[in-house]
Design an enzyme around this catalytic site. Structure first.
Site, PDB file in Angstrom:
ATOM      1  N   GLY A 224       0.591  -1.277   0.201  1.00  0.00           N
ATOM      2  CA  GLY A 224      -0.030   0.100  -0.050  1.00  0.00           C
ATOM      3  C   GLY A 224       0.802   1.273   0.089  1.00  0.00           C
ATOM      4  O   GLY A 224       0.579   2.222  -0.568  1.00  0.00           O
ATOM      5  N   TYR A 225       2.160   1.272   0.822  1.00  0.00           N
ATOM      6  CA  TYR A 225       2.953   2.430   0.847  1.00  0.00           C
ATOM      7  C   TYR A 225       3.474   2.464  -0.619  1.00  0.00           C
ATOM      8  O   TYR A 225       3.724   3.689  -0.962  1.00  0.00           O
ATOM      9  CB  TYR A 225       3.763   2.113   1.952  1.00  0.00           C
ATOM     10  CG  TYR A 225       4.888   3.343   2.057  1.00  0.00           C
ATOM     11  CD1 TYR A 225       4.502   4.599   2.582  1.00  0.00           C
ATOM     12  CD2 TYR A 225       6.206   3.040   1.592  1.00  0.00           C
ATOM     13  CE1 TYR A 225       5.491   5.712   2.464  1.00  0.00           C
ATOM     14  CE2 TYR A 225       7.075   4.094   1.352  1.00  0.00           C
ATOM     15  CZ  TYR A 225       6.752   5.384   1.751  1.00  0.00           C
ATOM     16  OH  TYR A 225       7.666   6.457   2.073  1.00  0.00           O
TER      17      TYR A 225
END
Ligand code: UDP
Length: 329
Positions: free
Chosen positions: A149-150
């Site tokens: 996600g990052y």
């Protein structure tokens, strides 16, 4: 020059502020203090420096400050593996929507400040090249959860930056930052070097995750910020990702040994499973070394700090702040 730094109380943000203040520029730093701290401004002279507490998603004076700025560094983001794994919703909210809000504000301002939108080496995901070049293909594994996600939030920041450059002609630099290290970095949210320094100086075990064969390439933050400024000054650098880091690669086990050696510490090394460090779902990144050819083609950047010099500097600065058992004064 008037400089605006979002995430200005963070590790890299505060060094950008220091760099520009030393050049005689005027700096405004905004930060929501979610991980940053005003302690980083200790010793900053107030004449040309302003700190404002504000969230990039809601800060009401954003438009006014954007209009005044000649250069904006957008560093506000949820970073650090501990926060990233713990707060996956905030990662996309702050990193993606915060960047969108800033870019829209710049467009509305009818004014073209130089913009630096921070990306990250994490965009390379699990790419396996020896040296990661900006054209490398990227591979993500969804099971990595929060870290993916990052990485995707940072890749999205690059795509947002390139889109705004293409459509609105904004002068945007897009640095992919590789493992910056140096004074004022906190080990509370991940970040291996401040943790090892603190452990070595306290005489407690250095916690090497996995077998320590994973590699990283560390760049002194004072070199990082200089590279960012040089890239931002060069129109040829705008609108494309550029790796910013140091091409020297080291295993985490060798990093632990180096810290012990240079601090003359009697700490042992303790191997800790990734599952214990980050949870059972965690899939580690085994290798990360940048090609810095593009950075060197675009600027006359050369590193001023070796890893040994950075470690020695951190040992010197922290020696009197740490008491045995790892408590930080
Ligand atoms: N690491 C470690 N011990 C620690 C903290 C981190 O061995 O106490 C390892 C971590 O697993 C990773 C490397 O050091 O392989 C770099 O971690 P950091 O969080 O500094 O950066 P990133 O993983 O985001 O590159």
């Amino acid at each position: 020059m008037k400089v605006l730094i979002t995430g200005g109380a963070g590790f890299i943000g505060s060094h950008l502020a220091e760099y520009h203040l030393a050049k005689g520029d005027t700096v405004t730093a905004v930060d929501d203090l979610s991980t940053g701290s005003t302690d980083v401004f200790k010793g900053f002279k107030p004449e040309r420096f302003t700190f404002v507490e504000g969230d990039i998603l809601t800060w009401k004076d954003l438009d006014r400050e954007v209009k005044r700025a000649d250069r904006i560094y957008h560093m506000a983001a949820v970073v650090g593996i501990v926060r990233v794994l713990r707060e996956p919703v905030e990662v996309t909210r702050v990193n993606v929507l915060g960047t969108e809000r800033l870019l829209e504000s710049v467009v509305r301002s009818h004014h073209l400040p130089e913009l630096v939108i921070a990306s990250s080496s994490s965009v390379y995901g699990h790419s396996r090249q020896e040296a990661l070049g900006e054209e490398s293909e990227v591979i993500y594994r969804p099971e990595q959860g929060g870290l993916t996600g990052y990485a995707i939030s940072k890749l999205t920041n690059e795509i947002q930056a390139m889109a705004y450059r293409h459509i609105h002609g904004l002068p945007i630099t897009i640095p992919r930052l590789f493992n910056a290290v140096g004074p004022r970095q906190s080990g509370n949210y991940g970040f291996v070097l401040p943790r090892f320094i603190k452990q070595a100086l306290s005489g407690i075990p250095l916690t090497v995750y996995g077998d320590g064969t994973q590699t990283r390439s560390f760049c002194d933050v004072r070199d990082t910020v200089r590279a960012l400024a040089l890239l931002s000054e060069n129109p040829k650098a705008w609108g494309q990702p550029v790796n910013v880091g140091n091409a020297r690669e080291i295993t985490i086990l060798d990093l632990a040994r180096l810290v012990i050696e240079r601090s003359r510490s009697s700490s042992p090394i303790e191997f800790v499973s990734f599952a214990r460090g980050y949870g059972s779902e965690f899939l580690q990144t085994t290798q990360r070394r940048p090609s810095i050819d593009r950075l060197q083609e675009l600027t006359d950047f050369r590193h001023s700090w070796s890893l040994e010099q950075t470690i020695d500097d951190l040992i010197r600065r922290n020696s009197d702040r740490i008491v045995p058992q790892g408590r930080l004064l």
